[in-house]
Design an enzyme around this catalytic site. Structure first.
Site, PDB file in Angstrom:
ATOM      1  N   SER A  17       5.926   3.968   1.085  1.00 48.32           N
ATOM      2  CA  SER A  17       6.512   3.147   2.140  1.00 48.32           C
ATOM      3  C   SER A  17       7.276   4.034   3.139  1.00 48.32           C
ATOM      4  O   SER A  17       6.711   4.972   3.684  1.00 48.32           O
ATOM      5  CB  SER A  17       7.399   2.076   1.505  1.00 48.32           C
ATOM      6  OG  SER A  17       7.731   1.060   2.401  1.00 48.32           O
ATOM      7  N   ASP A  27      -2.187  -4.422   3.831  1.00 47.16           N
ATOM      8  CA  ASP A  27      -0.762  -4.143   3.622  1.00 47.16           C
ATOM      9  C   ASP A  27       0.021  -4.685   4.822  1.00 47.16           C
ATOM     10  O   ASP A  27      -0.250  -4.333   5.968  1.00 47.16           O
ATOM     11  CB  ASP A  27      -0.581  -2.622   3.499  1.00 47.16           C
ATOM     12  CG  ASP A  27       0.849  -2.197   3.192  1.00 47.16           C
ATOM     13  OD1 ASP A  27       1.779  -3.007   3.391  1.00 47.16           O
ATOM     14  OD2 ASP A  27       1.023  -1.046   2.769  1.00 47.16           O
ATOM     15  N   HIS A  32       1.354  -3.614  -1.030  1.00 48.16           N
ATOM     16  CA  HIS A  32       2.073  -2.560  -0.317  1.00 48.16           C
ATOM     17  C   HIS A  32       2.315  -1.410  -1.287  1.00 48.16           C
ATOM     18  O   HIS A  32       3.072  -1.531  -2.235  1.00 48.16           O
ATOM     19  CB  HIS A  32       3.403  -3.102   0.201  1.00 48.16           C
ATOM     20  CG  HIS A  32       4.254  -2.062   0.869  1.00 48.16           C
ATOM     21  ND1 HIS A  32       3.742  -1.179   1.797  1.00 48.16           N
ATOM     22  CD2 HIS A  32       5.572  -1.754   0.733  1.00 48.16           C
ATOM     23  CE1 HIS A  32       4.719  -0.381   2.221  1.00 48.16           C
ATOM     24  NE2 HIS A  32       5.827  -0.701   1.585  1.00 48.16           N
TER      25      HIS A  32
END
Length: 550
Positions: A233, A463, A492
């Site tokens: 991320s 995502d 994700h």
């Protein structure tokens, strides 16, 4: 970028002032922070709180990570332009390899955020690693500056998120006024505690580039010429900036759930609005598919209507529940959106079923279960560390628009086709309108002649926190990188999500770190594992409840 944290998110996705040596195109040779020499690390038994946190991951693999985890503290300069000046302390963890002899290496890991606690991400990654990886590598976690067990810990207003909060609304004057006032007060509270003139001016020194320099200091403290790294991320943004600023220091680097480098950060949260709306509508369709279990409507449109009707009802009267200790929790329209947003982050039986079952519970007047799933405390405050650091980093990485008229016009436009989280995302980021710290200029990712050619990227096409278009942009920017794509998946960050098939996601991860093997093609595509189904126990329980109500 709202809640850009892989371990939760949270729910949410979602850098002239960088200091040293013109960081817009800095390299290891020009960034003078590389000259700082840290003390060597002294590993020791971890505190009871860290051990307790690590126990959450003991069941993810055969090794009990809470019994082997080690800790160390590392002092780094508050301001790398003044390396001999004021210091702050980073908390590090090491989950050691289980093989004989010396470890193959140390993998530094980061879970995302900004604001994600990384010290405990280390044992999580280790626990999810394959047996071969556990034998080969130590996994090093670290809490970035201002976060978690690092000191100082940035907090601004621990009552900020108490429920029920003002309604997010859709751009009306009353809603806007309430949230602008609330956002301004939060920014001012942060400045009073950690801004210029305070005992420690952390707010001017908590940009992405500061954490990237800290990562380089960790590399040196570990005694390595190059850094092996896994970032998820927002951690991918740390990785891509590190590869640009310190290209000759990159060992093996994996980036999972990738931040697009050109939309940092205001445009990125607009991109998320469209993507999350799409994923939540898909989730409504999944709930409809199992109407015999959840009884919320047998079409996506009917579940959509139920959800938005529920949101309107909660705006008139929040659902509350008092537990046996007397603690009161509540769910208003904001808490409902923030909670169920997690279903847009990943394809998961546990998440998808629990949230659908909680919505079904509201319909059958089971307030305890509904509030138990989505509720937030009404009093007593909460730890706002994650939210405080999120703002501190994103509001100063780059200058956000200072015109409320622009924010409002953009949100109105997006909300017409993507209403799920648009206004919630506005208010999650609104402290940036008032943030009193010097904004920087983002590093121009990839702008270095020595850019490493061995970076391995992972990405799901659906995502929502870090949309696929941004990953493609980054892949193009990081010339020579390789990209593993999971087609159709809505998760994700896809490493360690159970894809253990030969040729699956985790096989590429292992081959790279164990053998240095990159995919044969520039981009490889892997099929998704498929959507979950409700557990049989839920179907029986929900059916029984429905019969009683009838």
């Amino acid at each position: 970028m709202k809640k850009l944290v892989v371990v939760a998110a949270t729910a949410g996705l979602g850098m002239t002032g960088l200091g040293l040596a013109g960081a817009t195109s800095a390299s290891a040779a020009t960034d003078t922070s590389d000259a700082f020499r840290p003390a060597s690390l002294s590993w020791h038994a971890c505190s009871a709180d860290i051990v307790a946190g690590a126990k959450a991951y003991d069941g993810l693999g055969p090794v009990q990570v809470s019994k082997i985890i080690q800790c160390a503290e590392l002092q780094v300069p508050l301001d790398y332009a003044h390396p001999n000046g004021q210091k702050i302390t980073l908390e590090l963890t090491r989950t050691p390899h289980q093989g004989t002899g010396a470890a193959k290496g140390d993998i530094l890991v980061n879970p995302g955020g900004p604001g994600g606690e990384g010290a405990l991400f280390g044992p999580r990654v280790y626990a999810q690693n394959s047996a071969a990886m556990q034998k080969a590598y130590n996994v090093i976690g670290f809490d970035p500056r201002g976060i978690g067990f690092s000191t100082p810990k940035l907090t601004c207003d621990e009552n900020y998120s108490n429920a029920p909060r003002p309604e997010y609304g859709t751009g009306g004057k009353a809603d806007d006024a309430a949230w602008l006032k609330k956002s301004k007060a939060y920014a001012q509270a942060c400045y009073q505690k950690f801004g210029r003139g305070s005992k420690l001016d952390l707010l001017d020194h908590i940009k992405t580039i500061d954490s990237v320099r800290d990562m380089n200091t960790i590399r040196k403290a570990l005694g390595h010429k190059k850094l092996d790294y896994y970032g998820a991320s927002y951690g991918t943004y740390l990785g891509q900036v590190y590869a640009t600023v310190f290209p000759k220091r990159v060992g093996r680097m994996v980036l999972d759930g990738n931040v697009g480098p050109k939309h940092v950060w205001y445009e990125a949260q607009l991109d998320q609005d469209y993507a999350f709306d799409k994923n939540i509508e898909y989730y409504f369709g999944w709930i409809a598919k199992y109407d015999n279990v959840y009884h919320l409507g047998n079409t996506q449109a009917k579940v959509h209507k139920f959800f938005y009707g529920l949101q309107a009802s909660l705006a008139k009267k929040a659902a509350t529940f008092t537990d046996s200790s007397g603690a009161v929790s509540a769910v208003g329209p904001d808490e409902l959106v923030d909670g169920i947003q997690t279903a847009g982050y990943r394809r998961s039986q546990a998440v998808w079923n629990s949230y659908a079952a909680a919505l079904a519970a509201y319909k059958t007047n089971n307030v305890e279960k509904f509030v138990g799933t989505f509720g937030v405390q009404t009093t007593g405050g909460s730890d706002d560390n994650e939210f405080a650091v999120y703002n501190a980093v994103q509001c100063t990485d780059t200058q956000w628009p200072l015109s409320w008229n622009k924010w409002h016009a953009d949100a109105v436009k997006v909300n017409k086709t993507a209403p799920f989280e648009t206004w919630g995302n506005v208010w999650f980021n609104a402290p940036c309108l008032y943030w009193n710290a010097k904004a920087g200029t983002p590093v121009k990712v990839g702008q270095t002649k020595d850019l490493p050619k061995n970076i391995l990227m992972f990405q799901a096409t659906e995502d929502a926190a870090t949309p696929y278009a941004g990953a493609l942009e980054l892949h193009k920017t990081l010339k020579g990188s390789h990209l593993v794509v999971q087609d159709g998946d809505r998760t994700h960050c896809i490493v360690h999500r159970g894809d253990l098939r030969p040729g699956g996601v985790d096989s590429y991860f292992d081959a790279y770190f164990l053998n240095g093997t990159l995919p044969k093609q520039d981009t490889v595509h892997v099929s998704q594992l498929g959507d979950p189904t409700p557990p049989a126990s839920t179907a029986k329980a929900t059916s029984a409840k429905s019969e009683v109500v009838k």
